[in-house]
Write a protein that holds these residues in place. Structure first.
Motif, PDB file in Angstrom:
ATOM      1  N   ASP A  46       0.827  -1.204   0.000  1.00 63.31           N
ATOM      2  CA  ASP A  46       0.000   0.000   0.000  1.00 63.31           C
ATOM      3  C   ASP A  46       0.863   1.258   0.000  1.00 63.31           C
ATOM      4  OD1 ASP A  46      -2.349   1.401  -0.059  1.00 63.31           O
ATOM      5  OD2 ASP A  46      -3.047   0.784   1.914  1.00 63.31           O
TER       6      ASP A  46
ATOM      7  N   PRO B  73      -3.459   0.811  -5.822  1.00 64.66           N
ATOM      8  CA  PRO B  73      -3.945   0.411  -4.500  1.00 64.66           C
ATOM      9  C   PRO B  73      -5.313   1.004  -4.173  1.00 64.66           C
ATOM     10  CG  PRO B  73      -1.610   0.906  -4.379  1.00 64.66           C
ATOM     11  CD  PRO B  73      -2.061   1.292  -5.768  1.00 64.66           C
TER      12      PRO B  73
ATOM     13  N   LYS C 279      -8.739  -1.139  -3.422  1.00 69.48           N
ATOM     14  CA  LYS C 279      -9.517  -0.940  -2.189  1.00 69.48           C
ATOM     15  C   LYS C 279     -10.953  -0.535  -2.501  1.00 69.48           C
ATOM     16  CE  LYS C 279      -6.130   1.640  -0.466  1.00 69.48           C
ATOM     17  NZ  LYS C 279      -5.327   2.498   0.445  1.00 69.48           N
TER      18      LYS C 279
ATOM     19  N   LEU D 269      -6.048  -2.174   2.146  1.00 65.47           N
ATOM     20  CA  LEU D 269      -5.614  -3.118   1.127  1.00 65.47           C
ATOM     21  C   LEU D 269      -5.696  -4.552   1.644  1.00 65.47           C
ATOM     22  CD1 LEU D 269      -4.567  -3.297  -1.752  1.00 65.47           C
ATOM     23  CD2 LEU D 269      -2.237  -3.155  -0.849  1.00 65.47           C
TER      24      LEU D 269
END
Length: 293
Positions: free
Chosen positions: A191, A211, A215, A281
């Motif tokens: 992340d 990332p 998410k 994440l």
């Protein structure tokens, strides 16, 4: 510009299929994190890009060449989990030896500074701490002046300070125009460092994006608070997906955080210090790989 790629790779080891139609692309100046459970195929993908193994089907290319050819290898550096070097050589001797394999290596002093090894040049490798050894292996990976770094679990077993120190050196390499493929079990590491993430499960790529995009693909949100309710009461609240407790705080994950928060306040009107965040994440990774099972 794409500098390394795996296209429709299939790789088997006896009855085990390590990669099954797997695709991956690494662009210039990109840090790509490859995430997956143990046995998902991450190390096999790394070894294919290093020319340490061959695919049964599909194609691997590094700077337009077969990874087994010298032209690509001279522009690639690597830190592997199984990497070992003699313990009876000094740090400077290791760097000088590895540098001799390349036509235009970094000056030894520059490699030492880039890996944060100042003051350790005369130390025997066998006398170094775990974090110092990892920095030496990083120096050996970059001493040939590579354009691509393949880092397979580079911070495994390191303490927090050593891990963050190595992060700094990896960021510096990328800031200088280098590209990195990072495999790691530390989701925080991916992340923090990666600008692109690929998730692999059972030899197949199941998700890819930044990332933030990974998410956002998971709708769950986290409610962090201080409450007197026991964990079993919290899990019983409709809409709660999971409950974790650390340092006196409780974290609930839920798709509909507003509804769950209302139910939490009803069950415990004295709940306090409430914070709501999007899924991390780690939650996204777990959700994606659980769906793929």
């Amino acid at each position: 510009m794409i500098i390394a790629e795996l296209r429709n790779i299939r790789k088997r080891f006896g009855p085990v299929t390590a990669l099954d139609g797997f695709d991956l692309q690494i662009e210039q100046g990109q840090l790509l994190a490859l995430l997956g459970r143990n046995g998902a195929g991450k190390t096999t993908a790394t070894k294919l890009l290093l020319g340490l193994t061959s695919a049964d089907e599909g194609a691997a290319r590094v700077f337009g060449h077969d990874p087994r050819q010298c032209a690509g290898r001279l522009r690639t550096g690597a830190m592997l989990q199984a990497g070992q070097v003699p313990e009876t050589l000094r740090v400077a001797e290791h760097i000088e030896l590895f540098s001799s394999y390349y036509p235009k290596p970094l000056p030894a002093g520059e490699a030492i500074r880039a890996a944060g090894l100042e003051g350790l040049e005369r130390r025997m490798y066998g006398s170094l701490s775990g974090g110092q050894r990892q920095r030496v292996l990083f120096a050996l990976a970059i001493c040939g002046r590579p354009d691509l770094l393949l880092l397979d679990e580079p911070t495994v077993g390191l303490d927090v300070d050593s891990r963050r120190g190595l992060w700094k050196h990896i960021r510096h390499f990328v800031a200088g125009g280098g590209s990195v493929l990072l495999t790691t079990h530390y989701l925080e590491e991916a992340d923090v460092l990666a600008d692109h993430v690929a998730v692999i499960d059972k030899g197949r790529r199941i998700a890819e994006g930044s990332p933030a995009e990974i998410k956002r693909s998971i709708c769950a949100r986290r409610i962090s608070c201080i409450t007197e309710l026991a964990d079993d009461r919290l899990r019983a609240l409709e809409g709660v997906q999971s409950v974790t407790r650390a340092g006196g705080r409780v974290t609930l994950t839920a798709v509909d955080s507003d509804t769950v928060l209302h139910r939490l306040l009803t069950a415990d009107p004295r709940v306090r210090e409430v914070e709501i965040q999007g899924a991390g994440l780690e939650e996204a990774f777990l959700a994606l790989t659980e769906v793929a099972q």
